[in-house]
Motif scaffolding. Structure first.
Motif, short mmCIF file in Angstrom:
data_model
loop_
_atom_site.label_atom_id
_atom_site.label_comp_id
_atom_site.label_asym_id
_atom_site.label_seq_id
_atom_site.Cartn_x
_atom_site.Cartn_y
_atom_site.Cartn_z
N PRO A 127 0.82 -1.20 0.00
CA PRO A 127 0.00 0.00 0.00
C PRO A 127 0.86 1.26 0.00
O PRO A 127 2.05 1.22 0.31
N SER A 128 0.23 2.36 -0.33
CA SER A 128 0.94 3.63 -0.46
C SER A 128 1.64 4.05 0.83
O SER A 128 2.67 4.70 0.78
N SER A 129 1.09 3.66 1.97
CA SER A 129 1.65 4.07 3.26
C SER A 129 2.73 3.12 3.79
O SER A 129 3.26 3.32 4.88
N LEU A 130 3.09 2.08 3.03
CA LEU A 130 4.01 1.06 3.54
C LEU A 130 5.35 1.62 3.99
O LEU A 130 5.82 1.30 5.08
N ALA A 131 5.97 2.46 3.19
CA ALA A 131 7.29 3.00 3.57
C ALA A 131 7.19 3.85 4.82
O ALA A 131 8.03 3.73 5.73
N GLN A 132 6.18 4.67 4.90
CA GLN A 132 5.99 5.52 6.08
C GLN A 132 5.84 4.68 7.34
O GLN A 132 6.46 4.95 8.36
N VAL A 133 5.03 3.64 7.26
CA VAL A 133 4.81 2.77 8.42
C VAL A 133 6.08 1.98 8.75
O VAL A 133 6.48 1.88 9.91
N ALA A 134 6.72 1.43 7.74
CA ALA A 134 7.89 0.57 7.95
C ALA A 134 9.04 1.30 8.63
O ALA A 134 9.70 0.74 9.50
N PHE A 135 9.28 2.53 8.22
CA PHE A 135 10.44 3.24 8.72
C PHE A 135 10.11 4.19 9.87
O PHE A 135 10.97 4.94 10.31
N ALA A 136 8.88 4.13 10.37
CA ALA A 136 8.50 4.96 11.52
C ALA A 136 8.94 4.28 12.81
O ALA A 136 8.98 3.05 12.90
N ASP A 137 9.27 5.08 13.79
CA ASP A 137 9.63 4.53 15.09
C ASP A 137 8.41 4.25 15.96
O ASP A 137 8.48 3.54 16.93
N ALA A 138 7.29 4.83 15.57
CA ALA A 138 6.08 4.74 16.39
C ALA A 138 5.53 3.32 16.40
O ALA A 138 5.65 2.58 15.42
N ASP A 139 4.91 2.98 17.50
CA ASP A 139 4.24 1.68 17.62
C ASP A 139 2.76 1.80 17.29
O ASP A 139 2.00 0.88 17.53
N ALA A 140 2.34 2.92 16.74
CA ALA A 140 0.94 3.15 16.46
C ALA A 140 0.45 2.26 15.32
O ALA A 140 1.22 1.89 14.43
N LEU A 141 -0.81 1.94 15.37
CA LEU A 141 -1.46 1.18 14.31
C LEU A 141 -2.04 2.17 13.31
O LEU A 141 -2.71 3.12 13.68
N SER A 142 -1.76 1.96 12.02
CA SER A 142 -2.27 2.83 10.96
C SER A 142 -3.34 2.11 10.17
O SER A 142 -3.36 0.88 10.12
N TYR A 143 -4.20 2.88 9.52
CA TYR A 143 -5.23 2.32 8.65
C TYR A 143 -5.18 3.03 7.31
O TYR A 143 -5.16 4.25 7.25
N ASP A 144 -5.11 2.24 6.25
CA ASP A 144 -5.16 2.75 4.88
C ASP A 144 -6.57 2.48 4.36
O ASP A 144 -6.97 1.32 4.26
N PRO A 145 -7.33 3.52 4.03
CA PRO A 145 -8.67 3.27 3.53
C PRO A 145 -8.64 2.56 2.17
O PRO A 145 -7.59 2.48 1.53
N LEU A 146 -9.78 2.09 1.76
CA LEU A 146 -9.91 1.34 0.52
C LEU A 146 -9.26 2.07 -0.64
O LEU A 146 -9.55 3.22 -0.91
N GLU A 147 -8.32 1.38 -1.31
CA GLU A 147 -7.69 1.96 -2.49
C GLU A 147 -7.81 0.98 -3.64
O GLU A 147 -7.94 -0.22 -3.44
N THR A 148 -7.79 1.51 -4.83
CA THR A 148 -7.88 0.68 -6.02
C THR A 148 -6.52 0.07 -6.31
O THR A 148 -5.52 0.76 -6.30
N ILE A 149 -6.51 -1.23 -6.57
CA ILE A 149 -5.25 -1.89 -6.90
C ILE A 149 -4.82 -1.46 -8.30
O ILE A 149 -5.64 -1.27 -9.18
#
Length: 151
Positions: A127-149
């Motif tokens: 998903p579009s947010s993968l890099a942001q989530v992967a390299f973040a130090d935060a332990d927060a849970l993120s949600y990516d709304p429905l996106e078109t493949i």
């Protein structure tokens, strides 16, 4: 015609030596799209157990599955395919080397990439947010709304 059921998948966010593990998402090189390793869950096994199995099948790596970090959902309006993915942070058990002759038993994953955060800017991934989530130090849970493949 009844709608297709929503598919549930588990995916691994594996960052090792400041690099994120990505795999090709389409068999036979049909697309340059990359994603985190993982796949559809099988009934009767937990999400972490399914994920550990999928990662091993696709890469040969053994992982310890940690906390969820992202929930993503996507769909293909043409086919009606809709998937909800739960991403978990994972750590490698043992070595991080993926054998050059490793074969995914389903022959879907044919190559692997260890990408830095900087590399991600030039890659086609979901998903579009993968890099942001992967390299973040935060332990927060993120949600990516429905996106078109996109392929």
């Amino acid at each position: 015609m009844p709608p297709n059921p929503v598919r549930l998948a588990a995916r691994a966010v594996i960052v090792h030596d400041a690099r994120l593990l990505l795999v090709n998402a389409w068999p036979k090189g049909r697309s340059t799209l990359l994603c985190a390793p993982g796949g559809g869950v099988e009934p009767g096994a937990s999400l972490p157990d399914n994920l550990a199995r999928e990662v091993h099948e696709e890469t040969g790596l053994r992982v310890d599955v940690m906390a969820p970090c992202l929930v993503n959902e996507f769909h293909d309006p043409r086919s009606g395919f809709h998937q909800v993915e739960v991403f978990f942070r994972c750590t490698i058990i043992g070595g991080s080397r993926i054998s050059a002759d490793w074969q995914d038993p389903e022959n879907i994953v044919t190559h692997h990439i260890w990408a830095t955060q900087e590399d991600m800017a030039g890659l086609h991934f979901k998903p579009s947010s993968l890099a942001q989530v992967a390299f973040a130090d935060a332990d927060a849970l993120s949600y990516d709304p429905l996106e078109t493949i996109v392929m």
